[in-house]
Design a protein around this motif. Sequence first.
Motif, PDB file in Angstrom:
ATOM      1  N   GLY A   1      18.041 -21.197   1.290  1.00  0.00           N
ATOM      2  CA  GLY A   1      18.017 -20.789   2.686  1.00  0.00           C
ATOM      3  C   GLY A   1      19.404 -20.487   3.219  1.00  0.00           C
ATOM      4  O   GLY A   1      19.606 -19.533   3.990  1.00  0.00           O
ATOM      5  N   LEU A   2      20.396 -21.276   2.808  1.00  0.00           N
ATOM      6  CA  LEU A   2      21.779 -21.025   3.221  1.00  0.00           C
ATOM      7  C   LEU A   2      22.299 -19.711   2.636  1.00  0.00           C
ATOM      8  O   LEU A   2      23.072 -18.995   3.283  1.00  0.00           O
ATOM      9  N   PHE A   3      21.872 -19.384   1.421  1.00  0.00           N
ATOM     10  CA  PHE A   3      22.263 -18.099   0.833  1.00  0.00           C
ATOM     11  C   PHE A   3      21.648 -16.946   1.619  1.00  0.00           C
ATOM     12  O   PHE A   3      22.284 -15.894   1.789  1.00  0.00           O
ATOM     13  N   TYR A   4      20.411 -17.117   2.081  1.00  0.00           N
ATOM     14  CA  TYR A   4      19.811 -16.085   2.937  1.00  0.00           C
ATOM     15  C   TYR A   4      20.667 -15.868   4.183  1.00  0.00           C
ATOM     16  O   TYR A   4      20.940 -14.726   4.573  1.00  0.00           O
ATOM     17  N   LEU A   5      21.075 -16.967   4.815  1.00  0.00           N
ATOM     18  CA  LEU A   5      21.911 -16.864   6.006  1.00  0.00           C
ATOM     19  C   LEU A   5      23.235 -16.156   5.690  1.00  0.00           C
ATOM     20  O   LEU A   5      23.690 -15.290   6.446  1.00  0.00           O
ATOM     21  N   GLY A   6      23.859 -16.533   4.576  1.00  0.00           N
ATOM     22  CA  GLY A   6      25.110 -15.901   4.190  1.00  0.00           C
ATOM     23  C   GLY A   6      24.947 -14.423   3.903  1.00  0.00           C
ATOM     24  O   GLY A   6      25.804 -13.604   4.262  1.00  0.00           O
ATOM     25  N   TYR A   7      23.845 -14.073   3.255  1.00  0.00           N
ATOM     26  CA  TYR A   7      23.566 -12.669   2.926  1.00  0.00           C
ATOM     27  C   TYR A   7      23.435 -11.839   4.200  1.00  0.00           C
ATOM     28  O   TYR A   7      24.034 -10.765   4.339  1.00  0.00           O
ATOM     29  N   ILE A   8      22.657 -12.347   5.159  1.00  0.00           N
ATOM     30  CA  ILE A   8      22.458 -11.631   6.419  1.00  0.00           C
ATOM     31  C   ILE A   8      23.773 -11.518   7.183  1.00  0.00           C
ATOM     32  O   ILE A   8      24.101 -10.461   7.746  1.00  0.00           O
ATOM     33  N   ALA A   9      24.538 -12.610   7.215  1.00  0.00           N
ATOM     34  CA  ALA A   9      25.811 -12.607   7.929  1.00  0.00           C
ATOM     35  C   ALA A   9      26.796 -11.628   7.302  1.00  0.00           C
ATOM     36  O   ALA A   9      27.548 -10.939   8.014  1.00  0.00           O
ATOM     37  N   LEU A  10      26.805 -11.533   5.970  1.00  0.00           N
ATOM     38  CA  LEU A  10      27.739 -10.637   5.286  1.00  0.00           C
ATOM     39  C   LEU A  10      27.418  -9.181   5.598  1.00  0.00           C
ATOM     40  O   LEU A  10      28.324  -8.365   5.804  1.00  0.00           O
ATOM     41  N   TRP A  11      26.133  -8.838   5.645  1.00  0.00           N
ATOM     42  CA  TRP A  11      25.737  -7.475   6.008  1.00  0.00           C
ATOM     43  C   TRP A  11      26.243  -7.135   7.413  1.00  0.00           C
ATOM     44  O   TRP A  11      26.693  -6.025   7.682  1.00  0.00           O
ATOM     45  N   SER A  12      26.145  -8.111   8.331  1.00  0.00           N
ATOM     46  CA  SER A  12      26.521  -7.866   9.721  1.00  0.00           C
ATOM     47  C   SER A  12      28.030  -7.835   9.923  1.00  0.00           C
ATOM     48  O   SER A  12      28.517  -7.213  10.874  1.00  0.00           O
ATOM     49  N   ALA A  13      28.761  -8.494   9.037  1.00  0.00           N
ATOM     50  CA  ALA A  13      30.199  -8.641   9.235  1.00  0.00           C
ATOM     51  C   ALA A  13      30.998  -7.440   8.751  1.00  0.00           C
ATOM     52  O   ALA A  13      32.147  -7.256   9.159  1.00  0.00           O
ATOM     53  N   ILE A  14      30.428  -6.604   7.878  1.00  0.00           N
ATOM     54  CA  ILE A  14      31.161  -5.494   7.270  1.00  0.00           C
ATOM     55  C   ILE A  14      30.635  -4.179   7.838  1.00  0.00           C
ATOM     56  O   ILE A  14      29.436  -3.897   7.745  1.00  0.00           O
ATOM     57  N   GLU A  15      31.509  -3.373   8.411  1.00  0.00           N
ATOM     58  CA  GLU A  15      31.089  -2.129   9.040  1.00  0.00           C
ATOM     59  C   GLU A  15      30.810  -1.032   8.017  1.00  0.00           C
ATOM     60  O   GLU A  15      29.890  -0.241   8.185  1.00  0.00           O
ATOM     61  N   ALA A  16      31.588  -0.980   6.961  1.00  0.00           N
ATOM     62  CA  ALA A  16      31.386   0.048   5.931  1.00  0.00           C
ATOM     63  C   ALA A  16      30.108  -0.261   5.158  1.00  0.00           C
ATOM     64  O   ALA A  16      30.026  -1.272   4.459  1.00  0.00           O
ATOM     65  N   ALA A  17      29.118   0.609   5.287  1.00  0.00           N
ATOM     66  CA  ALA A  17      27.790   0.322   4.744  1.00  0.00           C
ATOM     67  C   ALA A  17      27.793   0.142   3.230  1.00  0.00           C
ATOM     68  O   ALA A  17      27.184  -0.794   2.699  1.00  0.00           O
ATOM     69  N   ASP A  18      28.497   1.039   2.519  1.00  0.00           N
ATOM     70  CA  ASP A  18      28.509   0.945   1.060  1.00  0.00           C
ATOM     71  C   ASP A  18      29.235  -0.307   0.588  1.00  0.00           C
ATOM     72  O   ASP A  18      28.820  -0.956  -0.380  1.00  0.00           O
ATOM     73  N   GLN A  19      30.319  -0.663   1.246  1.00  0.00           N
ATOM     74  CA  GLN A  19      31.041  -1.881   0.884  1.00  0.00           C
ATOM     75  C   GLN A  19      30.188  -3.110   1.154  1.00  0.00           C
ATOM     76  O   GLN A  19      30.162  -4.051   0.352  1.00  0.00           O
ATOM     77  N   ALA A  20      29.472  -3.106   2.271  1.00  0.00           N
ATOM     78  CA  ALA A  20      28.576  -4.226   2.581  1.00  0.00           C
ATOM     79  C   ALA A  20      27.484  -4.337   1.531  1.00  0.00           C
ATOM     80  O   ALA A  20      27.130  -5.443   1.100  1.00  0.00           O
ATOM     81  N   ALA A  21      26.943  -3.199   1.101  1.00  0.00           N
ATOM     82  CA  ALA A  21      25.900  -3.221   0.078  1.00  0.00           C
ATOM     83  C   ALA A  21      26.441  -3.767  -1.242  1.00  0.00           C
ATOM     84  O   ALA A  21      25.752  -4.524  -1.943  1.00  0.00           O
ATOM     85  N   ASP A  22      27.676  -3.396  -1.593  1.00  0.00           N
ATOM     86  CA  ASP A  22      28.284  -3.898  -2.832  1.00  0.00           C
ATOM     87  C   ASP A  22      28.456  -5.418  -2.795  1.00  0.00           C
ATOM     88  O   ASP A  22      28.065  -6.130  -3.729  1.00  0.00           O
TER      89      ASP A  22
END
Length: 242
Positions: A134-155
């Motif tokens: 569950g904490l990894f889910y939270l981290g995953y969602i937060a990481l997507w939101s924290a990075i503006e560059a879409a491709d970098q966030a996906a990587d």
Amino acid sequence: MSIWEYANPRRFMATSTAVLPCVWTAAAVLCATGLIWGFFFTPEDYRMGYSVKIIYLHVPSAFIAINAWFMMLVASLIWLVRRHHVSALAARAAAPIGLVMTVVALLTGAIWGKPMWGTYWEWDPRLTAFLILGLFYLGYIALWSAIEAADQAADLTSILCLVGTVFAVLSRYAAHFWNQGLHQGASLSLDAEENVADVFWLPLVVSLAGFVLLFIALVLVRTRTEIRRRRIQALAARERLA
């Protein structure tokens, strides 16, 4: 026709528009049937009493919570290897659903555990691995939101997904890795001797099928939303340049 053609956003949108009504209908029918059947038309268990009925929420939600991460893993690998944007957006779309299912599984497990174990929580190997998932889910969602560059966030989220898969596997198979712990064995198994009694098993399978279709429907809807958001961002960026 190659399956990779569905990685084209236009084809994905067209196909999902066609199949979504059927998936929603099947999910609603199966979920309603399984839950009503399980809660109102099954007897109490000779050991667990009526608390056994929470199995119709707990098991399907836990199943989806774990397998949603595996779905994200496959989508992330497709992104890393083939750079298909729809796969990255599908992984992003699945994460909040997986998080909600993880929370539901933890809450229903705690409610079920109190009368069975005498406590809402125990640092059982499977429970602990599930909490970390569950904490990894939270981290995953937060990481997507924290990075503006879409491709970098996906990587970066794809790499995080690879690491988090360890805990998804532990959540599923912890009972086999460690003998100690309060959590019972699998309610549904290829080994018929491990399954719950048929009177509970049949509505549980129906409920599980409904949850799977519900997950598919929600992922399709959220992926469509992510595609539309990406298009809006692209149009906004084009207007700024103009």
